[in-house]
Design a protein around this motif. Structure first.
Motif, PDB file in Angstrom:
ATOM      1  N   LYS A   1      -0.624  -8.540  -7.238  1.00 18.97           N
ATOM      2  CA  LYS A   1      -1.497  -9.290  -6.265  1.00 18.97           C
ATOM      3  C   LYS A   1      -1.714 -10.572  -7.464  1.00 18.97           C
ATOM      4  O   LYS A   1      -1.730 -11.606  -6.781  1.00 18.97           O
ATOM      5  CB  LYS A   1      -3.163  -8.500  -6.037  1.00 18.97           C
ATOM      6  CG  LYS A   1      -2.698  -7.349  -5.058  1.00 18.97           C
ATOM      7  CD  LYS A   1      -3.985  -7.473  -4.626  1.00 18.97           C
ATOM      8  CE  LYS A   1      -3.717  -6.620  -3.618  1.00 18.97           C
ATOM      9  NZ  LYS A   1      -5.195  -5.607  -2.762  1.00 18.97           N
TER      10      LYS A   1
ATOM     11  N   LEU B   1       2.023   2.407  -3.515  1.00 18.65           N
ATOM     12  CA  LEU B   1       0.720   2.870  -4.246  1.00 18.65           C
ATOM     13  C   LEU B   1      -0.103   4.476  -3.949  1.00 18.65           C
ATOM     14  O   LEU B   1       0.230   5.136  -4.440  1.00 18.65           O
ATOM     15  CB  LEU B   1      -0.758   2.007  -4.429  1.00 18.65           C
ATOM     16  CG  LEU B   1      -0.582   0.296  -4.203  1.00 18.65           C
ATOM     17  CD1 LEU B   1      -2.510  -0.248  -4.139  1.00 18.65           C
ATOM     18  CD2 LEU B   1      -0.304   0.348  -5.920  1.00 18.65           C
TER      19      LEU B   1
ATOM     20  N   GLN C   1      -1.660  -2.550  -8.700  1.00 11.64           N
ATOM     21  CA  GLN C   1      -2.313  -3.400  -7.193  1.00 11.64           C
ATOM     22  C   GLN C   1      -2.338  -4.337  -8.117  1.00 11.64           C
ATOM     23  O   GLN C   1      -2.608  -5.773  -7.751  1.00 11.64           O
ATOM     24  CB  GLN C   1      -3.519  -2.024  -6.752  1.00 11.64           C
ATOM     25  CG  GLN C   1      -3.873  -2.881  -6.221  1.00 11.64           C
ATOM     26  CD  GLN C   1      -4.504  -2.332  -5.466  1.00 11.64           C
ATOM     27  OE1 GLN C   1      -5.770  -1.362  -5.785  1.00 11.64           O
ATOM     28  NE2 GLN C   1      -5.011  -2.161  -4.006  1.00 11.64           N
TER      29      GLN C   1
ATOM     30  N   TRP D   1       2.735  -8.457  -3.593  1.00 11.15           N
ATOM     31  CA  TRP D   1       2.408  -7.663  -2.915  1.00 11.15           C
ATOM     32  C   TRP D   1       3.287  -8.886  -1.599  1.00 11.15           C
ATOM     33  O   TRP D   1       2.473  -9.766  -1.746  1.00 11.15           O
ATOM     34  CB  TRP D   1       0.605  -8.197  -2.597  1.00 11.15           C
ATOM     35  CG  TRP D   1       0.079  -7.105  -2.444  1.00 11.15           C
ATOM     36  CD1 TRP D   1      -0.612  -7.168  -0.823  1.00 11.15           C
ATOM     37  CD2 TRP D   1      -0.033  -5.911  -2.488  1.00 11.15           C
ATOM     38  NE1 TRP D   1      -0.545  -6.486  -0.592  1.00 11.15           N
ATOM     39  CE2 TRP D   1      -0.902  -5.120  -1.391  1.00 11.15           C
ATOM     40  CE3 TRP D   1       0.089  -4.671  -3.210  1.00 11.15           C
ATOM     41  CZ2 TRP D   1      -0.759  -3.348  -1.266  1.00 11.15           C
ATOM     42  CZ3 TRP D   1      -0.454  -4.063  -3.495  1.00 11.15           C
ATOM     43  CH2 TRP D   1      -0.911  -3.080  -2.691  1.00 11.15           C
TER      44      TRP D   1
ATOM     45  N   ASP E   1       1.148  -0.742   0.430  1.00 10.01           N
ATOM     46  CA  ASP E   1       0.196   0.166  -0.383  1.00 10.01           C
ATOM     47  C   ASP E   1       0.923   1.048  -0.510  1.00 10.01           C
ATOM     48  O   ASP E   1       0.497   1.739  -0.628  1.00 10.01           O
ATOM     49  CB  ASP E   1      -0.747   0.356   0.669  1.00 10.01           C
ATOM     50  CG  ASP E   1      -2.426  -1.041   0.995  1.00 10.01           C
ATOM     51  OD1 ASP E   1      -3.105  -1.428  -0.071  1.00 10.01           O
ATOM     52  OD2 ASP E   1      -2.474  -1.732   1.933  1.00 10.01           O
TER      53      ASP E   1
END
Length: 937
Positions: free
Chosen positions: A345, A324, A341, A350, A321
């Motif tokens: 993932k 991002l 993202q 991630w 996070d």
């Protein structure tokens, strides 16, 4: 060559309304291979192989070998890595473009198509290494320095403008924009790259190589990137995969959070010390664990930036996070962020804070144990707790100007502390073995060595001062390492504001400068109303580029320079950079310390390293009262409040909106045209290099080396800064003589870096660093050696001696100790070595990049047998060397050893050709010749 898909990895990833072709890593899981537990960096390499599989350079066996990685195995499997893009800075980029232009000429002369010499991967060059701090402490310093920069570098800039037009997919970020690594972090990096493939877009991890060893800065974004030599970068630009051994991977677990009063710089110096001691040269380092989430992206980038200081190939953080958030904060599009993202993932990239990937080795750091730190006086890994800085400085000073017994007790322990090293209780003092107990206050004020009266100085404006050993004469907020980090930059400005409010001023002998890595820094300083406080202390903007950290500090204050010379003083620079090697920052400055930007300001106020910042005042305020560091140090909360209020995403969006266009000065440059460059024989900046003279379509067989003499016999830790020309051109040097012969006045000599496109200048500066110690010429420092072609064996310059050997057809060798070629990825450290006539280097060990670059220039890297060196073998450097067994390479085999005979001394030297591709480069005489011949077919 058409891509294959042996494992059925091709798939579709839908992100919003856009579909992308991807190469699924979990397809290997379905084939019974455990990829889920692979380290992050190896997953990136594995995707690279899946996507570029062609049955020749990359095979299904290569893919299976990487997916089956054994964490405990020693690297022995070669793979071919194809980076998504190449990043250049102008010092290393100019010679790369010069070489491409020369390759076009050679291609034409060999009957091929010059247009085939063209970047086949995106190339982005940032002009950031040419600005010099000529003017400082003035409101117009930036404008004046840029004006001088253009005057000095007109030919180079015109050449780069030609390259931008002549070569496809080659972009240039003009001068005055920022430092390459910060621009790469804030704008150029995509994290997930996209390209057109057949009838749709393909998405894959953003990877890059750069011609600067600090390219790993973008590891903080999860981008696999590392520094290579210019010759490797040229091969990547020409579509050649980079050969590498599947590396060992060190997992670095982070827990806890940084305590109040510490900075990202303290953290990175701590990690640098830990990893250098752990020996991570050539390894991947990646950070994992619950503490990762508490490390801001800017701090992650700072850690990645320092990778070459502890020797790892990369030092990477996974995508999460925070990644991002930073992408959004720096103005990346919503579509790009959504792709990052979704892709991370889908591919298992991630970050999971509870996951424990399989690693070769592990380390752990509790962030709460980090203490304020600096590093110096000559190596970035020599961390010193700030509370011991005065003691450590005095010990270093005593060791440089006095005898060992004059060093303060405890010094040896201080500079070699094992982490964690927290501040001791007041009644404790670190002790060296056998040293008696000592009172810390008494110890901190101990006589550091031979007494010296301060030298009085009267400055041009009538101000008076006193210069002595330890006087801080350069204080620079510079380098991508820290100027990319808003927290430490705001902390420096807030400290400056409080200092000004209390009536403090920098000492008049300190040359101060502010050189941010991007224009965003000055934007948020203005928005926060902090610029005027830095200006008041002399930290005026001097340029957006890599200045003091690479030796572009400009001249000292004239009166200071005179005092240093008169008193033979060991004076100090302090900088927020990543390099402080001997002779790098300034030829007149012997001691250099790395530290956070706020500490740079603090030491500029103090004016000396001979101070305990915890217990002694920085100076007296306007009210006559002592002012201590604790009185003006901002809290983390205060810093964060300003960061939140002053920095907005629009700054990045606006600042990089038209990043390749440049200002009016850049756009108005007259630019040559044409497919092939029109070389100007009168140019002293860009000359056609001799690498392809008399080159044939097929390589000549390699031969053994007979009757070689030693050009230089060197000790341990000889860096590329010692080898490669860097910094200013001394007026008494062979390079200066060449320029003078060509009508260049001393004031226009410029720096070696600015003249990297002229091989005649560069070979004259190779091995000419003022701190080089060649054991063949004892009692000298600098580029000196013995000329054994003459019976009296005189001491002369390395360049002049090499010309004498070449004239008589005598090959040359270099003898060296451990960690030969450590430091930046300087291609001229290898190019200059080759052009001096050196055929082989025999060292105890090598740093990764320089060993590879030597092979890329056709120089054979050999290694002494384990546990032996020149001294144990009884070599003096006066011997004549025969090296036999090299000819085995003509049978497409690489011998493990070759036989070395030197006047009765015999030993088997280890051949450091580590991959089949490196063997091919050596057989062809270098990587450029290999690529050129491959493009002839």
């Amino acid at each position: 060559m058409k891509s294959m898909d042996s494992f059925g990895a091709r798939s579709i990833l839908n992100v919003g309304e856009q579909s992308y072709r991807i190469y699924r890593l979990d397809a290997l899981q379905e084939a019974g291979l455990d990829v889920a537990s692979l380290p992050y960096g190896l997953k990136i390499l594995l995707e690279n192989l899946l996507r570029t599989e062609n049955g020749k350079d990359i095979t299904a066996q290569d893919i299976r070998a990487l997916a089956s990685w054994d964490p405990q195995a020693q690297p022995d499997r070669e793979i071919a890595f194809t980076p998504a893009r190449v990043v250049l800075q102008d010092f290393t980029g100019v010679p790369a473009v010069v070489d491409l232009a020369a390759m076009r000429e050679a291609m034409h002369e060999l009957g091929g198509d010059p247009a085939r010499i063209n970047p086949l991967a995106p190339v982005e060059l940032v002009i950031d290494h040419s600005v010099i701090v000529d003017v400082f402490g003035q409101t117009n310093a930036f404008e004046r320095n840029v004006e001088i920069e253009y005057q000095r570098n007109l030919e180079r800039y015109q050449f780069l403008r030609w390259g931008q037009q002549a070569f496809q997919d080659f972009k240039v970020v003009p001068p005055g924009t920022g430092i390459v690594h910060q621009v790469n972090l804030e704008h150029l990096s995509r994290v997930v790259f996209t390209a057109d493939e057949d009838d749709m877009k393909v998405a894959y991890p953003d990877t890059c190589v750069g011609t600067d060893s600090h390219t790993p800065m973008v590891n903080g974004l999860g981008v696999v990137a590392w520094g290579v030599g210019g010759i490797e970068a040229e091969a990547a630009m020409l579509g050649q995969p980079i050969s590498m051994l599947i590396p060992r991977v060190v997992g670095f677990k982070l827990t806890g959070t940084l305590p109040e009063g510490t900075t990202a710089t303290d953290l990175v110096l701590t990690i640098t010390e830990m990893l250098r001691k752990h020996r991570v040269v050539g390894k991947f380092v990646e950070f994992y664990g619950p503490g990762v989430a508490s490390v801001p992206l800017a701090n992650r980038a700072t850690i990645g930036n320092m990778s070459p200081e502890y020797g790892s190939t990369i030092s990477i953080f996974p995508i999460d996070d925070e990644t991002l958030r930073y992408l959004a904060f720096t103005g990346r599009s919503a579509e790009q962020i959504a792709l990052v993202q979704a892709y991370a993932k889908a591919q298992g990239l991630w970050h999971d804070p509870q996951a424990e990937p399989r690693y070769s080795e592990t380390l752990e750091l509790d962030l709460s144990q980090v203490v304020p730190s600096i590093a110096g006086p000559m190596r970035p890994q020599d961390r010193i707790a700030l509370s011991y800085a005065k003691l450590a400085f005095r010990g270093a000073l005593a060791s440089s100007i006095g005898e060992p017994e004059q060093r303060p007790h405890g010094y040896d322990k201080v500079v070699d502390q094992s982490f964690p090293a927290s501040d001791p209780p007041a009644h404790e003092e670190p002790q060296s073995s056998g040293a008696p107990p000592a009172d810390p206050v008494e110890q901190a004020t101990a006589d550091p060595g031979p007494a010296r009266a301060p030298i009085p100085v009267t400055f041009a404006d009538g101000t008076q001062g006193q210069i002595n050993h330890g006087s801080v004469v350069i204080a620079a907020i510079t380098s991508c390492t820290n100027t990319s980090n808003p927290t430490v930059m705001i902390a420096a400005a807030l400290l400056a504001r409080r200092a000004v409010e209390k009536g403090l001023q920098r000492k008049p002998w300190v040359k101060t400068s502010l050189a941010p890595g991007s224009r965003v820094v000055t934007d948020y300083y203005e928005r926060a109303g902090l610029t005027r406080y830095l200006d008041a202390l002399g930290f005026n903007l001097v340029g957006y580029g890599c200045t003091t950290c690479i030796g572009n500090s400009g001249p000292l204050i004239p009166e200071v320079s005179q005092a240093v010379a008169d008193g033979d003083l060991s004076v100090v620079s302090v900088l927020s950079g990543n390099r402080n090697f001997e002779g790098r920052i300034h030829a007149e400055v012997k001691m250099n310390y790395l530290m956070s930007p706020p500490l740079v300001v603090a030491y500029a106020l103090a004016g000396t390293m001979d101070i305990d910042l915890f217990n002694e005042p920085l100076g007296q305020g306007s009210d006559g009262q002592d002012v201590y560091l604790r009185d003006i140090w901002p809290s983390a909360g205060e810093v964060q409040e300003v960061v939140d209020a002053a920095i907005v995403s629009d700054m990045y969006t606006a600042g990089y909106a038209d990043v390749f266009a440049g200002d009016e000065r850049w756009r108005a440059l007259p630019t040559p045209e044409g497919e092939r460059f029109a070389w100007d024989e009168a140019s002293t900046y860009a000359r056609k290099p001799p690498y392809f003279e008399n080159m044939s379509r097929q390589p000549e067989p390699v031969s053994d080396i007979q009757g070689a003499r030693v050009l230089a016999m060197l000790g341990d830790s000889v860096t590329t800064d010692h080898i490669s020309p860097a910094g200013s051109i001394a007026k008494t040097s062979p390079a200066a003589a060449y320029l003078t012969e060509h009508g260049v006045a001393p004031k226009d000599f410029n720096s070696y870096g600015s003249r990297r496109g002229n091989h005649e200048v560069m070979i004259r500066g190779t091995f000419a660093n003022v701190r080089l110690r060649n054991q063949l010429a004892p009692g000298t420092e600098g580029g000196f050696t013995r000329d054994f072609t003459r019976s009296d064996e005189p001491v002369t310059s390395i360049f002049e001696a090499s010309r004498a050997y070449i004239e008589k057809g005598i090959p040359l060798v270099i003898l060296a100790g451990k960690e030969y070629g450590s430091g930046s990825s300087r291609d001229w450290a290898a190019k200059g070595t080759a052009l001096l006539g050196v055929r082989a280097v025999i060292a105890e060990s090598y740093e990764r990049i320089h060993r590879s670059n030597l092979l890329g220039m056709g120089v054979l890297p050999l290694q002494f047998p384990e546990g032996q060196n020149a001294a144990t073998l009884g070599l003096t450097g006066k011997e004549s060397f025969d090296i036999t067994g090299i000819v085995a390479l003509n049978q497409d085999t690489t011998p493990a050893t070759v036989r070395v005979q030197a006047n009765g001394v015999q030993f088997d030297a280890i051949v450091r050709i580590d991959t089949p591709s490196e063997a091919a480069y050596y057989r062809h005489g270098g990587i450029m010749q290999y690529v050129l011949r491959s493009l002839l077919d």
